[in-house]
Write a protein that holds these residues in place. Structure first.
Motif, short mmCIF file in Angstrom:
data_model
loop_
_atom_site.label_atom_id
_atom_site.label_comp_id
_atom_site.label_asym_id
_atom_site.label_seq_id
_atom_site.Cartn_x
_atom_site.Cartn_y
_atom_site.Cartn_z
N TYR A 187 0.71 -1.22 -0.06
CA TYR A 187 -0.02 0.10 0.09
C TYR A 187 0.81 1.23 0.03
CZ TYR A 187 -3.00 3.59 1.79
OH TYR A 187 -3.67 4.94 2.11
N THR A 188 0.49 2.41 -0.73
CA THR A 188 1.10 3.78 -0.81
C THR A 188 0.61 4.51 0.11
OG1 THR A 188 -0.31 4.53 -2.57
CG2 THR A 188 1.74 3.51 -3.31
N SER A 189 1.33 4.68 1.40
CA SER A 189 0.70 5.29 2.46
C SER A 189 1.59 6.54 2.52
CB SER A 189 1.21 4.54 3.82
OG SER A 189 0.39 5.13 5.00
N PHE A 190 1.67 7.24 3.84
CA PHE A 190 2.08 8.75 3.60
C PHE A 190 3.29 8.71 4.75
CE2 PHE A 190 2.53 13.32 3.83
CZ PHE A 190 2.77 13.55 2.83
N SER A 191 4.17 9.38 4.40
CA SER A 191 5.26 9.66 5.60
C SER A 191 4.62 10.19 6.80
CB SER A 191 6.24 10.53 4.90
OG SER A 191 7.44 10.68 5.76
N GLY A 192 4.83 9.63 7.89
CA GLY A 192 4.22 10.52 9.12
C GLY A 192 2.53 10.09 9.52
N GLU B 24 -2.63 8.41 13.69
CA GLU B 24 -4.02 8.99 13.94
C GLU B 24 -4.16 10.43 14.10
OE1 GLU B 24 -6.80 6.94 17.31
OE2 GLU B 24 -4.86 6.66 17.37
N ASP B 25 -3.31 11.10 14.74
CA ASP B 25 -3.23 12.51 15.06
C ASP B 25 -2.17 13.32 14.17
OD1 ASP B 25 -0.73 11.50 15.99
OD2 ASP B 25 -1.12 12.68 17.89
N ALA B 26 -1.94 12.80 12.73
CA ALA B 26 -1.06 13.54 11.79
C ALA B 26 -1.58 14.94 11.80
CB ALA B 26 -1.05 12.86 10.44
N THR B 27 -0.65 15.89 11.77
CA THR B 27 -1.06 17.38 11.44
C THR B 27 -1.63 17.28 9.95
OG1 THR B 27 0.81 18.09 12.73
CG2 THR B 27 -0.06 19.67 11.21
N PHE B 28 -0.98 16.71 8.98
CA PHE B 28 -1.54 16.75 7.64
C PHE B 28 -2.77 15.83 7.89
CE2 PHE B 28 -1.08 14.52 3.32
CZ PHE B 28 -1.88 15.34 2.70
N THR B 29 -3.89 16.53 7.53
CA THR B 29 -5.05 15.69 7.84
C THR B 29 -5.38 14.37 6.84
OG1 THR B 29 -6.18 17.10 6.23
CG2 THR B 29 -6.43 17.66 8.46
N LEU B 30 -4.79 14.29 5.60
CA LEU B 30 -4.79 13.08 4.77
C LEU B 30 -4.17 11.98 5.25
CD1 LEU B 30 -5.32 14.62 1.52
CD2 LEU B 30 -7.01 14.19 2.95
N GLY B 31 -3.01 12.44 6.04
CA GLY B 31 -2.09 11.46 6.65
C GLY B 31 -2.86 10.47 7.76
N ARG B 32 -3.85 11.18 8.39
CA ARG B 32 -4.55 10.01 9.13
C ARG B 32 -5.28 9.14 8.40
NH1 ARG B 32 -7.41 15.70 11.83
NH2 ARG B 32 -5.44 16.72 11.98
N HIS B 33 -5.96 9.48 7.23
CA HIS B 33 -6.70 8.31 6.25
C HIS B 33 -5.60 7.26 6.11
CE1 HIS B 33 -9.33 11.32 4.15
NE2 HIS B 33 -9.79 11.38 5.09
N HIS B 34 -4.35 7.33 5.85
CA HIS B 34 -3.23 6.68 5.56
C HIS B 34 -2.97 5.70 6.73
CE1 HIS B 34 -1.99 7.77 1.38
NE2 HIS B 34 -2.32 9.25 1.79
N TYR B 35 -3.04 6.15 7.90
CA TYR B 35 -2.83 5.40 9.17
C TYR B 35 -4.02 4.61 9.25
CZ TYR B 35 -3.20 4.32 13.87
OH TYR B 35 -3.40 3.58 15.04
N PHE B 36 -5.15 4.97 9.13
CA PHE B 36 -6.52 4.22 9.48
C PHE B 36 -6.53 3.24 8.30
CE2 PHE B 36 -7.80 7.90 12.05
CZ PHE B 36 -7.82 7.06 13.14
N THR B 37 -6.01 3.37 7.24
CA THR B 37 -6.04 2.43 6.08
C THR B 37 -5.17 1.29 6.14
OG1 THR B 37 -6.63 3.93 4.41
CG2 THR B 37 -5.69 2.03 3.72
N GLU B 38 -3.73 1.80 6.89
CA GLU B 38 -2.82 0.78 7.43
C GLU B 38 -3.47 -0.19 8.32
OE1 GLU B 38 0.69 2.59 8.69
OE2 GLU B 38 1.35 3.39 6.83
#
Ligand SMILES: NC(=O)c1ccc[n+]([C@@H]2O[C@H](COP(=O)([O-])OP(=O)(O)OC[C@H]3O[C@@H](n4cnc5c(N)ncnc54)[C@H](OP(=O)(O)O)[C@@H]3O)[C@@H](O)[C@H]2O)c1
Length: 293
Positions: free
Chosen positions: A112-117, A120-134
């Motif tokens: 899966y192509t996730s996001f650096s950082g 759950e509480d990533a500052t970059f809001t879309l980084g949260r989507h990636h965490y929950f997808t992982e």
């Protein structure tokens, strides 16, 4: 390549499935796999837009959240390269549906192509989507490999406004952006020998972390026009983006790209691209000197 169907299962289709091949990242991955003679099933929404590649068979599905067409398209797949969906209000729901359908179809390993950082509480809001997808992938019982991509370096020249200014509340924070080509090279390596990468998280970064002022200096030096960085306040950032009429989540995503840089959440530089590909990743200067695609 001929395809035979038995009980609705296409037994002759490649067992490696690649999503996103009609897009920038997935097409680069698919081309690299084809160049290495790796057979692949290209999961696309429109077969006429699938890249024509040796050993690649387009298989259509409706959308990540269309259960039946996804299960059908993924039957017989062992390894799945999942490119994150285009940004939209229900992107996480689409990811959940796709992961669940992949598990149901019998997929064994998701890359899966996730996001650096991603957090759950990533500052970059879309980084949260990636965490929950992982997390959803981990809970599915399928094996997994995560490629946590930093920002695409390819975008940086497009951050400059018509007046030559990059605007955003990034402060003195640094960002270790990486080219799509380097991510694709690393992904193709993982997909060529997926068993060697089960349970690994790779953080895809460029060779250096730059402040936005340094990004502006590099663009000035190599593009032959003056570029500067204006460190907006968060309020100014929301205001300056109001010229685009988009939903609130989109403003939040745009502005938090910069506040995440300011918070140091995109600063990590790793050697993971080098380790996977044997090649030093490109810097912004390398990319500009080579020329954008
Ligand atoms: N790291 C970063 O800086 C950064 C920046 C922007 C985006 N991203 C993420 O990285 C992903 C890949 O980047 P990219 O540059 O290759 O994007 P891209 O050129 O827009 O390609 C996206 C690909 O994903 C497919 N896709 C998108 N949403 C889908 C859905 N809901 N169901 C099925 N297929 C879907 C698209 O299919 P169609 O051709 O049918 O639309 C296309 O093939 C993006 O989708 C986004 O999630 C990362």
């Amino acid at each position: 390549m001929r395809c035979f169907y038995a009980d609705g299962v296409n037994t002759e289709l490649p067992s490696l499935a690649v999503t996103g091949s009609t897009g920038e990242l997935g097409s680069r991955v698919a081309r690299r796999l084809a160049a290495s003679d790796v057979a692949q099933r290209l999961l696309v929404r429109d077969a006429s837009r699938a890249p024509a590649l040796d050993g690649a068979v387009p298989v259509t599905f409706e959308n990540y959240d269309d259960h039946d067409s996804v299960v059908e398209a993924l039957r017989g797949v062992t390894t799945l390269f999942m490119v994150s969906a285009a940004e939209n209000a229900d992107r996480l729901g689409q990811h959940y549906a796709f992961v669940d359908a992949a598990a149901e179809a019998g997929v064994r390993h998701v890359v899966y192509t996730s996001f650096s950082g991603a957090a759950e509480d990533a500052t970059f809001t879309l980084g949260r989507h990636h965490y929950f997808t992982e997390e959803r992938i981990k809970q599915s019982g399928m094996d997994w490999t995560f490629l946590r991509d930093n920002l695409y370096l390819d975008f940086f020249p497009h951050l400059v406004g018509e007046d030559g200014v990059i605007r955003g509340p990034a402060g003195d924070g640094v960002v270790a952006a990486v080219t799509r080509d380097d991510i694709a090279a690393a992904a193709a390596e993982v997909l060529s020998k997926p068993g060697a990468h089960v349970g690994s998280t790779y953080v895809m970064t460029g060779p250096e972390a730059l402040t936005m002022a340094e990004v502006a200096d590099t663009l000035t030096r190599l593009q032959g026009r003056p570029v500067s960085f204006h460190n907006e306040t968060v309020e100014e950032a929301y205001e300056s983006r109001k010229k685009w009429d988009v939903p609130d989540w989109q403003y939040d995503a745009w502005v938090s790209t910069y506040t995440a840089i300011a918070a140091g959440e995109m600063a990590e530089v790793t050697d993971h691209v080098l380790r996977l590909t044997g090649r030093r990743p490109m810097s912004l200067a390398d990319l500009l000197q080579r020329g954008l695609d």
